[in-house]
Design a protein around this motif. Sequence first.
Motif, mmCIF file in Angstrom:
data_model
loop_
_atom_site.group_PDB
_atom_site.id
_atom_site.type_symbol
_atom_site.label_atom_id
_atom_site.label_comp_id
_atom_site.label_asym_id
_atom_site.label_seq_id
_atom_site.Cartn_x
_atom_site.Cartn_y
_atom_site.Cartn_z
ATOM 1 N N VAL A 25 -63.560 -49.022 -70.065
ATOM 2 C CA VAL A 25 -64.467 -49.173 -69.109
ATOM 3 C C VAL A 25 -64.877 -50.730 -68.729
ATOM 4 O O VAL A 25 -65.108 -51.571 -69.678
ATOM 5 C CB VAL A 25 -65.700 -48.645 -69.148
ATOM 6 N N ALA A 26 -64.503 -51.054 -67.535
ATOM 7 C CA ALA A 26 -65.002 -52.381 -67.076
ATOM 8 C C ALA A 26 -66.110 -52.196 -66.406
ATOM 9 O O ALA A 26 -66.346 -51.875 -65.212
ATOM 10 C CB ALA A 26 -63.773 -53.112 -66.259
ATOM 11 N N ASP A 27 -67.358 -53.067 -67.045
ATOM 12 C CA ASP A 27 -68.649 -52.896 -66.467
ATOM 13 C C ASP A 27 -68.879 -54.220 -65.828
ATOM 14 O O ASP A 27 -69.131 -55.321 -66.505
ATOM 15 C CB ASP A 27 -69.595 -52.659 -67.472
ATOM 16 N N SER A 28 -68.782 -54.342 -64.688
ATOM 17 C CA SER A 28 -68.893 -55.764 -63.747
ATOM 18 C C SER A 28 -70.212 -56.014 -63.655
ATOM 19 O O SER A 28 -70.597 -57.374 -63.650
ATOM 20 C CB SER A 28 -68.294 -55.685 -62.401
ATOM 21 N N GLY A 29 -71.402 -55.250 -63.945
ATOM 22 C CA GLY A 29 -72.677 -55.516 -64.104
ATOM 23 C C GLY A 29 -73.133 -56.255 -65.386
ATOM 24 O O GLY A 29 -73.961 -57.291 -65.433
ATOM 25 N N ALA A 30 -72.512 -55.636 -66.435
ATOM 26 C CA ALA A 30 -72.701 -56.346 -67.728
ATOM 27 C C ALA A 30 -71.836 -57.426 -68.183
ATOM 28 O O ALA A 30 -71.821 -57.948 -69.399
ATOM 29 C CB ALA A 30 -72.715 -55.144 -68.851
ATOM 30 N N GLN A 31 -70.497 -57.560 -67.379
ATOM 31 C CA GLN A 31 -69.370 -58.259 -67.537
ATOM 32 C C GLN A 31 -68.732 -58.443 -68.879
ATOM 33 O O GLN A 31 -68.771 -59.232 -69.581
ATOM 34 C CB GLN A 31 -69.954 -59.991 -67.532
ATOM 35 N N THR A 32 -68.578 -56.844 -69.146
ATOM 36 C CA THR A 32 -67.910 -56.430 -70.532
ATOM 37 C C THR A 32 -67.002 -55.528 -70.255
ATOM 38 O O THR A 32 -67.203 -54.580 -69.400
ATOM 39 C CB THR A 32 -69.266 -56.110 -71.393
ATOM 40 N N LEU A 33 -66.073 -55.534 -71.099
ATOM 41 C CA LEU A 33 -65.078 -54.299 -71.366
ATOM 42 C C LEU A 33 -65.699 -53.529 -72.423
ATOM 43 O O LEU A 33 -66.033 -54.219 -73.624
ATOM 44 C CB LEU A 33 -63.662 -54.961 -71.692
ATOM 45 N N PHE A 34 -65.663 -52.286 -72.368
ATOM 46 C CA PHE A 34 -66.178 -51.436 -73.318
ATOM 47 C C PHE A 34 -64.962 -50.364 -73.716
ATOM 48 O O PHE A 34 -64.284 -49.953 -72.772
ATOM 49 C CB PHE A 34 -67.399 -50.619 -72.841
ATOM 50 N N LEU A 35 -64.792 -50.174 -74.994
ATOM 51 C CA LEU A 35 -63.778 -49.226 -75.571
ATOM 52 C C LEU A 35 -64.781 -48.079 -76.243
ATOM 53 O O LEU A 35 -65.435 -48.229 -76.961
ATOM 54 C CB LEU A 35 -62.960 -49.721 -76.609
ATOM 55 N N LEU A 36 -64.641 -46.970 -75.495
ATOM 56 C CA LEU A 36 -65.406 -45.931 -76.121
ATOM 57 C C LEU A 36 -64.251 -44.728 -76.752
ATOM 58 O O LEU A 36 -63.244 -44.706 -76.493
ATOM 59 C CB LEU A 36 -65.906 -44.948 -75.012
ATOM 60 N N ASP A 37 -64.983 -43.690 -77.634
ATOM 61 C CA ASP A 37 -64.199 -42.780 -78.503
ATOM 62 C C ASP A 37 -64.159 -41.773 -77.420
ATOM 63 O O ASP A 37 -65.150 -41.191 -76.706
ATOM 64 C CB ASP A 37 -64.700 -42.360 -79.454
ATOM 65 N N ALA A 38 -62.771 -41.228 -77.119
ATOM 66 C CA ALA A 38 -62.887 -40.338 -75.843
ATOM 67 C C ALA A 38 -63.402 -38.850 -76.296
ATOM 68 O O ALA A 38 -63.782 -38.023 -75.479
ATOM 69 C CB ALA A 38 -61.115 -40.053 -75.792
ATOM 70 N N ALA A 39 -63.489 -38.562 -77.544
ATOM 71 C CA ALA A 39 -63.749 -37.348 -78.097
ATOM 72 C C ALA A 39 -65.340 -37.327 -78.034
ATOM 73 O O ALA A 39 -65.808 -36.208 -77.675
ATOM 74 C CB ALA A 39 -63.557 -37.004 -79.370
ATOM 75 N N THR A 40 -66.067 -38.588 -78.221
ATOM 76 C CA THR A 40 -67.642 -38.411 -78.521
ATOM 77 C C THR A 40 -68.269 -39.215 -77.373
ATOM 78 O O THR A 40 -69.449 -39.087 -77.276
ATOM 79 C CB THR A 40 -67.951 -38.952 -80.102
ATOM 80 N N GLY A 41 -67.765 -40.267 -76.813
ATOM 81 C CA GLY A 41 -68.176 -41.151 -75.967
ATOM 82 C C GLY A 41 -68.878 -42.181 -76.751
ATOM 83 O O GLY A 41 -69.439 -43.215 -76.118
ATOM 84 N N LYS A 42 -68.870 -42.380 -78.163
ATOM 85 C CA LYS A 42 -69.285 -43.450 -78.853
ATOM 86 C C LYS A 42 -68.625 -45.001 -78.608
ATOM 87 O O LYS A 42 -67.611 -44.893 -78.564
ATOM 88 C CB LYS A 42 -69.506 -43.114 -80.046
ATOM 89 N N PRO A 43 -69.350 -45.760 -78.276
ATOM 90 C CA PRO A 43 -68.651 -47.044 -78.400
ATOM 91 C C PRO A 43 -67.842 -47.736 -79.605
ATOM 92 O O PRO A 43 -68.540 -47.289 -80.932
ATOM 93 C CB PRO A 43 -69.895 -48.163 -77.947
ATOM 94 N N LEU A 44 -66.883 -47.968 -79.423
ATOM 95 C CA LEU A 44 -66.020 -48.476 -80.488
ATOM 96 C C LEU A 44 -65.690 -50.070 -80.553
ATOM 97 O O LEU A 44 -65.869 -50.552 -81.586
ATOM 98 C CB LEU A 44 -64.452 -48.053 -80.663
ATOM 99 N N ALA A 45 -65.778 -50.636 -79.364
ATOM 100 C CA ALA A 45 -65.611 -52.167 -79.238
ATOM 101 C C ALA A 45 -66.080 -52.496 -77.757
ATOM 102 O O ALA A 45 -66.097 -51.870 -76.938
ATOM 103 C CB ALA A 45 -64.170 -52.559 -79.564
ATOM 104 N N GLN A 46 -66.341 -53.932 -77.736
ATOM 105 C CA GLN A 46 -66.858 -54.501 -76.652
ATOM 106 C C GLN A 46 -66.268 -56.000 -76.541
ATOM 107 O O GLN A 46 -65.909 -56.703 -77.387
ATOM 108 C CB GLN A 46 -68.267 -54.348 -76.198
ATOM 109 N N LEU A 47 -65.966 -56.268 -75.361
ATOM 110 C CA LEU A 47 -65.513 -57.598 -75.253
ATOM 111 C C LEU A 47 -66.040 -58.359 -73.720
ATOM 112 O O LEU A 47 -65.755 -57.722 -72.831
ATOM 113 C CB LEU A 47 -63.897 -57.702 -74.987
ATOM 114 N N SER A 48 -66.611 -59.537 -73.841
ATOM 115 C CA SER A 48 -67.368 -60.212 -72.701
ATOM 116 C C SER A 48 -66.326 -60.744 -72.009
ATOM 117 O O SER A 48 -65.255 -61.199 -72.453
ATOM 118 C CB SER A 48 -68.349 -61.227 -73.066
ATOM 119 N N TYR A 49 -66.460 -60.652 -70.577
ATOM 120 C CA TYR A 49 -65.430 -61.338 -69.820
ATOM 121 C C TYR A 49 -65.472 -62.685 -70.022
ATOM 122 O O TYR A 49 -64.034 -63.311 -70.067
ATOM 123 C CB TYR A 49 -65.860 -60.973 -68.487
#
Length: 86
Positions: A25-49
């Motif tokens: 997910v690219a979240d332009s409000g948070a200026q961050t890319l998020f990587l979520l687990d497809a099975a659970t929705g839990k965050p696995l990683a994030q990267l600031s723009y």
Amino acid sequence: APLWEGAVPLQKVAALAASRDYVAVADSGAQTLFLLDAATGKPLAQLSYAALPGGLAPTALALRGPWLVVADESAHRLVRLRVQVK
């Protein structure tokens, strides 16, 4: 009822991509890319723009194998990022 709700409170989703294992997910409000687990929705990683040289303004995402490809509107480029989950 949803099967899962992501644990990341998203502000403004600019782009989304999904594979069997991940949701990116690219979240332009948070200026961050998020990587979520497809099975659970839990965050696995994030990267600031801002962590990438020249910044980032994602308009589209694609997940294929170990790669997340980001269409970056601000620099008119494609950025390929390796998906690594610890």
